[in-house]
Design a protein around this motif. Structure first.
Motif, PDB file in Angstrom:
ATOM      1  N   UNK A   1      -2.528 -15.764  -5.781  1.00  0.00           N
ATOM      2  CA  UNK A   1      -3.379 -14.628  -5.131  1.00  0.00           C
ATOM      3  C   UNK A   1      -2.365 -14.053  -4.257  1.00  0.00           C
ATOM      4  N   UNK A   2      -2.158 -12.918  -4.344  1.00  0.00           N
ATOM      5  CA  UNK A   2      -1.271 -12.045  -3.576  1.00  0.00           C
ATOM      6  C   UNK A   2      -2.121 -11.107  -2.579  1.00  0.00           C
ATOM      7  N   UNK A   3      -1.554 -11.181  -1.189  1.00  0.00           N
ATOM      8  CA  UNK A   3      -2.137 -10.526  -0.118  1.00  0.00           C
ATOM      9  C   UNK A   3      -1.021  -9.615   0.563  1.00  0.00           C
ATOM     10  N   UNK A   4      -1.283  -8.245   0.650  1.00  0.00           N
ATOM     11  CA  UNK A   4      -0.512  -7.409   1.237  1.00  0.00           C
ATOM     12  C   UNK A   4      -1.068  -7.130   2.744  1.00  0.00           C
ATOM     13  N   UNK A   5       0.016  -7.371   3.721  1.00  0.00           N
ATOM     14  CA  UNK A   5      -0.142  -7.210   4.841  1.00  0.00           C
ATOM     15  C   UNK A   5       0.696  -6.088   5.601  1.00  0.00           C
ATOM     16  N   UNK A   6      -0.061  -4.989   6.259  1.00  0.00           N
ATOM     17  CA  UNK A   6       0.534  -4.158   6.944  1.00  0.00           C
ATOM     18  C   UNK A   6      -0.012  -3.835   8.131  1.00  0.00           C
ATOM     19  N   UNK A   7       0.922  -3.039   9.300  1.00  0.00           N
ATOM     20  CA  UNK A   7       0.388  -2.810  10.390  1.00  0.00           C
ATOM     21  C   UNK A   7       0.860  -1.493  10.885  1.00  0.00           C
ATOM     22  N   UNK A   8       0.288  -1.055  11.832  1.00  0.00           N
ATOM     23  CA  UNK A   8       1.061   0.183  12.726  1.00  0.00           C
ATOM     24  C   UNK A   8       1.579   1.246  11.826  1.00  0.00           C
ATOM     25  N   UNK A   9       0.556   1.723  11.105  1.00  0.00           N
ATOM     26  CA  UNK A   9       1.011   2.757  10.051  1.00  0.00           C
ATOM     27  C   UNK A   9       0.686   4.138  10.900  1.00  0.00           C
ATOM     28  N   UNK A  10      -0.228   4.387  12.064  1.00  0.00           N
ATOM     29  CA  UNK A  10      -0.203   5.358  12.545  1.00  0.00           C
ATOM     30  C   UNK A  10      -0.634   6.503  11.893  1.00  0.00           C
ATOM     31  N   UNK A  11      -1.538   6.562  11.006  1.00  0.00           N
ATOM     32  CA  UNK A  11      -2.018   7.681  10.228  1.00  0.00           C
ATOM     33  C   UNK A  11      -1.005   8.335   9.362  1.00  0.00           C
ATOM     34  N   UNK A  12       0.179   7.886   8.991  1.00  0.00           N
ATOM     35  CA  UNK A  12       1.314   8.423   8.038  1.00  0.00           C
ATOM     36  C   UNK A  12       0.907   7.670   6.751  1.00  0.00           C
ATOM     37  N   UNK A  26      -1.989  -6.282  -6.476  1.00  0.00           N
ATOM     38  CA  UNK A  26      -2.403  -7.407  -5.243  1.00  0.00           C
ATOM     39  C   UNK A  26      -3.797  -7.580  -5.037  1.00  0.00           C
ATOM     40  N   UNK A  27      -4.126  -8.560  -4.491  1.00  0.00           N
ATOM     41  CA  UNK A  27      -5.645  -9.019  -4.600  1.00  0.00           C
ATOM     42  C   UNK A  27      -6.388  -8.503  -3.338  1.00  0.00           C
ATOM     43  N   UNK A  28      -5.710  -8.535  -2.234  1.00  0.00           N
ATOM     44  CA  UNK A  28      -6.085  -8.242  -0.856  1.00  0.00           C
ATOM     45  C   UNK A  28      -5.261  -7.363  -0.210  1.00  0.00           C
ATOM     46  N   UNK A 135      15.817  -4.488  15.565  1.00  0.00           N
ATOM     47  CA  UNK A 135      16.982  -3.913  15.388  1.00  0.00           C
ATOM     48  C   UNK A 135      17.134  -3.321  13.750  1.00  0.00           C
ATOM     49  N   UNK A 136      17.701  -2.258  13.629  1.00  0.00           N
ATOM     50  CA  UNK A 136      18.045  -1.460  12.338  1.00  0.00           C
ATOM     51  C   UNK A 136      16.727  -0.505  12.040  1.00  0.00           C
ATOM     52  N   UNK A 137      15.446  -0.749  12.707  1.00  0.00           N
ATOM     53  CA  UNK A 137      14.607   0.208  12.531  1.00  0.00           C
ATOM     54  C   UNK A 137      14.023   0.535  11.416  1.00  0.00           C
ATOM     55  N   UNK A 138      14.193  -0.535  10.304  1.00  0.00           N
ATOM     56  CA  UNK A 138      13.738  -0.293   9.079  1.00  0.00           C
ATOM     57  C   UNK A 138      12.181  -0.742   8.871  1.00  0.00           C
ATOM     58  N   UNK A 139      11.346   0.394   8.380  1.00  0.00           N
ATOM     59  CA  UNK A 139       9.835   0.253   8.089  1.00  0.00           C
ATOM     60  C   UNK A 139       9.614  -1.409   7.253  1.00  0.00           C
ATOM     61  N   UNK A 140       8.715  -1.968   7.636  1.00  0.00           N
ATOM     62  CA  UNK A 140       8.353  -3.110   7.131  1.00  0.00           C
ATOM     63  C   UNK A 140       7.074  -3.529   6.903  1.00  0.00           C
ATOM     64  N   UNK A 141       6.851  -4.756   6.250  1.00  0.00           N
ATOM     65  CA  UNK A 141       5.336  -5.232   5.716  1.00  0.00           C
ATOM     66  C   UNK A 141       5.649  -6.737   5.209  1.00  0.00           C
ATOM     67  N   UNK A 142       4.366  -7.359   5.272  1.00  0.00           N
ATOM     68  CA  UNK A 142       4.657  -8.800   4.792  1.00  0.00           C
ATOM     69  C   UNK A 142       3.751  -8.849   3.152  1.00  0.00           C
ATOM     70  N   UNK A 143       4.173  -9.845   2.644  1.00  0.00           N
ATOM     71  CA  UNK A 143       3.357 -10.358   1.651  1.00  0.00           C
ATOM     72  C   UNK A 143       3.340 -11.744   1.442  1.00  0.00           C
ATOM     73  N   UNK A 144       1.746 -12.286   1.230  1.00  0.00           N
ATOM     74  CA  UNK A 144       1.540 -13.632   1.118  1.00  0.00           C
ATOM     75  C   UNK A 144       1.193 -13.990  -0.287  1.00  0.00           C
ATOM     76  N   UNK A 145       1.975 -14.843  -0.761  1.00  0.00           N
ATOM     77  CA  UNK A 145       1.368 -15.460  -2.061  1.00  0.00           C
ATOM     78  C   UNK A 145       0.677 -16.910  -1.888  1.00  0.00           C
TER      79      UNK A 145
END
Length: 161
Positions: A1-12, A26-28, A135-145
């Motif tokens: 099962x693959x879970x995509x986790x995001x946050x703080x997209x602020x309408x963009x 992804x599944x969830x 540091x680096x201020x690169x947009x990020x997200x997480x994946x859970x397998x």
């Protein structure tokens, strides 16, 4: 099962759309708050369950402040984290999870990606897709397998050119 986790997209939607395409299938989907009106857009765009909580900037939203769900037999807490003081330290949030018998916590608010393991609790902040602060201020997200044995494997991913 693959879970995509995001946050703080602020309408963009631009970076969020890119992540949705990049990580499909992804599944969830889990969104840890500060969605700022994207909840209807996300639910319409996805062919999978979406768990979305309210953040401190979701002023007029009727989203839940937090959710407890079951993922592959594991109790999970989803919250934005601002009500637990995560900007200073996630300890209060981790203590709350422990008191509820929860093994995994997903949170946002700090805009900084992190995977913490304290005792029997894993706390994951995917960072921010719109306004990263690490540091680096690169947009990020997480994946859970979640493997066939039910073991969780977390990874922070970055939006690089």
């Amino acid at each position: 099962m693959k879970v995509l986790i995001v946050s703080d997209t602020h309408g963009k939607e631009n970076t969020l759309d890119e992540v949705l395409l990049r990580e499909t299938p992804f599944d969830v989907l889990i969104h840890c708050g500060d969605v700022e009106g994207q909840e209807d857009y996300l639910e319409a765009a996805l062919d999978c369950p979406a768990y979305i909580v309210a953040g401190n900037n979701d002023f007029f939203s009727d989203l839940d402040r937090e959710l407890e769900i079951d993922l592959a037999g594991t109790k999970v807490l989803i919250t934005h984290g601002h009500n637990y003081g995560v900007s200073l330290d996630p300890a209060e949030l981790i203590d709350e999870a422990a008191s509820r018998g929860i093994s995994v916590v997903f949170f946002g608010h700090t805009h900084k990606p992190v995977i913490l393991r304290r005792g029997n609790i894993t706390a994951v902040n995917p960072g921010s897709l719109s306004y990263p602060r690490q540091e680096g201020r690169t947009p990020s997200y997480a994946v859970l397998d979640i493997d066939r044995q039910g073991k969780f494997h977390f990874k922070i991913k970055y939006m690089t050119a």
